[in-house]
Design a protein around this motif. Structure first.
Motif, PDB file in Angstrom:
ATOM      1  N   UNK A  20       9.577  45.161 -17.795  1.00 36.31           N
ATOM      2  CA  UNK A  20      10.320  45.464 -16.578  1.00 36.31           C
ATOM      3  C   UNK A  20       9.386  45.377 -15.388  1.00 36.31           C
ATOM      4  N   UNK A  21       9.856  44.764 -14.313  1.00 38.39           N
ATOM      5  CA  UNK A  21       9.029  44.509 -13.129  1.00 38.39           C
ATOM      6  C   UNK A  21       8.958  45.745 -12.225  1.00 38.39           C
ATOM      7  N   UNK A  22       7.746  46.165 -11.900  1.00 37.40           N
ATOM      8  CA  UNK A  22       7.558  47.262 -10.956  1.00 37.40           C
ATOM      9  C   UNK A  22       6.303  47.030 -10.119  1.00 37.40           C
ATOM     10  N   UNK A  23       6.395  47.361  -8.824  1.00 37.85           N
ATOM     11  CA  UNK A  23       5.195  47.532  -8.021  1.00 37.85           C
ATOM     12  C   UNK A  23       4.574  48.872  -8.399  1.00 37.85           C
ATOM     13  N   UNK A  24       3.285  49.003  -8.143  1.00 41.47           N
ATOM     14  CA  UNK A  24       2.608  50.253  -8.476  1.00 41.47           C
ATOM     15  C   UNK A  24       3.062  51.384  -7.554  1.00 41.47           C
ATOM     16  N   UNK A  25       3.671  51.027  -6.425  1.00 41.99           N
ATOM     17  CA  UNK A  25       4.169  52.025  -5.481  1.00 41.99           C
ATOM     18  C   UNK A  25       5.382  51.435  -4.759  1.00 41.99           C
ATOM     19  N   UNK A  26       6.425  52.234  -4.519  1.00 44.53           N
ATOM     20  CA  UNK A  26       7.637  51.678  -3.904  1.00 44.53           C
ATOM     21  C   UNK A  26       7.424  51.176  -2.486  1.00 44.53           C
ATOM     22  N   UNK A  27       6.437  51.726  -1.787  1.00 43.71           N
ATOM     23  CA  UNK A  27       6.219  51.336  -0.398  1.00 43.71           C
ATOM     24  C   UNK A  27       5.806  49.879  -0.263  1.00 43.71           C
ATOM     25  N   UNK A  28       5.217  49.305  -1.314  1.00 45.86           N
ATOM     26  CA  UNK A  28       4.830  47.896  -1.264  1.00 45.86           C
ATOM     27  C   UNK A  28       6.077  47.026  -1.207  1.00 45.86           C
ATOM     28  N   UNK A  29       7.078  47.373  -2.002  1.00 48.19           N
ATOM     29  CA  UNK A  29       8.341  46.629  -1.976  1.00 48.19           C
ATOM     30  C   UNK A  29       9.033  46.771  -0.632  1.00 48.19           C
ATOM     31  N   UNK A  30       9.017  47.983  -0.084  1.00 49.31           N
ATOM     32  CA  UNK A  30       9.621  48.222   1.225  1.00 49.31           C
ATOM     33  C   UNK A  30       8.948  47.354   2.284  1.00 49.31           C
ATOM     34  N   UNK A  31       7.605  47.323   2.250  1.00 50.68           N
ATOM     35  CA  UNK A  31       6.860  46.525   3.225  1.00 50.68           C
ATOM     36  C   UNK A  31       7.136  45.039   3.029  1.00 50.68           C
ATOM     37  N   UNK A  32       7.227  44.591   1.773  1.00 50.52           N
ATOM     38  CA  UNK A  32       7.472  43.172   1.494  1.00 50.52           C
ATOM     39  C   UNK A  32       8.810  42.718   2.074  1.00 50.52           C
ATOM     40  N   UNK A  33       9.785  43.611   2.113  1.00 48.02           N
ATOM     41  CA  UNK A  33      11.108  43.272   2.634  1.00 48.02           C
ATOM     42  C   UNK A  33      11.292  43.691   4.090  1.00 48.02           C
TER      43      UNK A  33
END
Length: 424
Positions: A287-300
């Motif tokens: 299952x795909x996960x960033x190590x921290x949710x804020x990275x995904x938020x920043x990417x989008x």
């Protein structure tokens, strides 16, 4: 001077130093590895110190032992820029014949293993650090202990102080220690700064391979959209190509994902494979996960209000935060976090499995009675399929929520715990 916030890794590090000659702390840049190691180190060598980096690298080539002299435990920060230090540390551990001699920290794996000739088995212990959990950043009350849930208490108590707005802020802020001491926009900007560093330099510096920043951005955006799923490299590639004129091949996708793993930006979750009563096929994809949710938020390019306005997206990012916290807490219990999914579509968001074979089943829900009920029923269905003649029954079933006032045990035995009440 900023006050040090106690980390769960503090206890793990102290314990590891009692049993091995050297401990290697790995993890994402800015997650607090060096600061944690400094709390217990007797002396420190900062390999990447701009004033001494060239001299340190030269010394690592001609006389690495010299760099290892100092009060123990000796901290070697960012050791991976001089891979020869690995074998030098191993040699010193052997010949000093003592425990707790060295702490090595690294925000990336070495670019090359050419100068590493020994695995470190028996001399090194490995410790993976992640960004702060909510308990470590003082955003969780810690009234419900994951460890105690394995003892199946008849009652639990906890009062959640996180509302939807605060939860959205914490998802976007992330668990970066520096951000945890800031408020408002300043705190949120830390994740964007981290994302920019990954895109512009870190992903290329890890192995010296130049990578196109725009391609990195597109891949990280696709990964963010597909986090919490078992999306294949093909799906990621197609997602990237669908919204851009430029094509990208699978080898490039694989190369970029590998680089992100090497700098600990992504951490995929393995599938759990229990003994079942039926011959149901279990999905084995990670299952795909960033190590921290804020990275995904920043990417989008999102912020707290964007999440509140789109609760489906909010739920996906909230799940990433919960997985981060569960991994931090599970480490303290000698456990690991897995994901379950079978061919019938039955899923379990997280399975915390301990070294002794005990395990707990966890569903993550942002909140609301309907979603909690759905999660509880899902857990009970999975429980009924496990062959308890061939393996232990689950120690607990838990719905981990975002909002909701209290932690409690339902009449059917399922625990409902806001993440703002949980600790290790």
């Amino acid at each position: 001077m900023r006050q040090y916030k106690v980390r769960i890794a503090d206890r793990i590090l102290a314990k590891r130093l009692l049993g091995t000659g050297a401990v290697l702390i790995e993890g994402a840049k800015w997650c607090g590895k060096t600061t944690t190691a400094e709390q217990i180190a007797g002396s420190v060598l900062y390999m990447a110190d701009p004033e001494n980096e060239r001299q340190n690298l030269t010394m690592a080539e001609i006389s690495p032992r010299r760099l290892l002299m100092g009060k123990c435990p000796r901290l070697i920060d960012e050791w991976q820029i001089a891979p020869k230090l690995w074998d030098a540390v191993r040699f010193e551990v052997d010949h000093r014949d003592g425990l707790g001699q060295f702490i090595l920290t690294g925000s990336a794996v070495p670019a090359s293993y050419e100068h590493i000739h020994h695995t470190g088995t028996g001399r090194f212990s490995w410790l993976l650090m992640r960004p702060m959990s909510l308990y470590e950043s003082l955003d969780s009350t810690g009234e419900v202990s994951l460890k105690e849930l394995f003892e199946a208490p008849q009652q639990i108590e906890g009062r959640n102080r996180l509302n939807l707005e605060r939860l959205a802020f914490l998802v976007c802020r992330g668990g970066w220690p520096r951000a945890s001491d800031m408020d408002g926009e300043a705190a949120l900007e830390q994740a964007f700064a981290y994302y920019d560093a990954v895109v512009r330099s870190d992903i290329s510096r890890v192995d010296g391979v130049a990578r196109n920043p725009e391609r990195v951005k597109r891949l990280m955006r696709s990964y963010a959209r597909n986090q919490g799923s078992q999306a294949s490299n093909v799906l990621l590639r197609n997602d990237i190509v669908a919204s851009n004129a430029e094509s990208i091949d699978l080898d490039t996708v694989y190369s970029y994902l590998t680089a992100l793993q090497k700098i600990f930006v992504i951490e995929e979750m393995e599938a759990w494979n229990p003994n079942l009563r039926s011959k149901t096929a279990i999905r084995t994809s990670n299952t795909r996960y960033f190590v921290d949710p804020s990275i995904a938020v920043a990417a989008l390019g999102l912020g707290p209000q964007d999440l509140i306005g789109d609760l489906n997206t909010f739920g996906l990012f909230f799940e990433t935060m919960c997985v981060r916290d569960l991994r931090v807490y599970a480490d303290a219990l000698n456990g690991k976090v897995y994901h379950y999914r079978d061919k019938t579509g039955l899923e379990c968001d997280a399975v915390v499995h301990l070294r002794n074979g005990s395990y707990g089943l966890i569903e993550v829900k942002l909140g609301g009675d309907r979603l909690i009920e759905e999660g509880a029923e899902n857990l009970k269905t999975l429980h009924s399929r496990i062959d308890t003649d061939r393996m232990k029954a689950p120690s607990f079933l838990m719905v981990l929520t975002g909002v909701g006032d209290y932690a409690y045990r339902r009449p059917d035995g399922v625990y409902v715990v806001p993440v703002g009440c949980l600790k290790d």
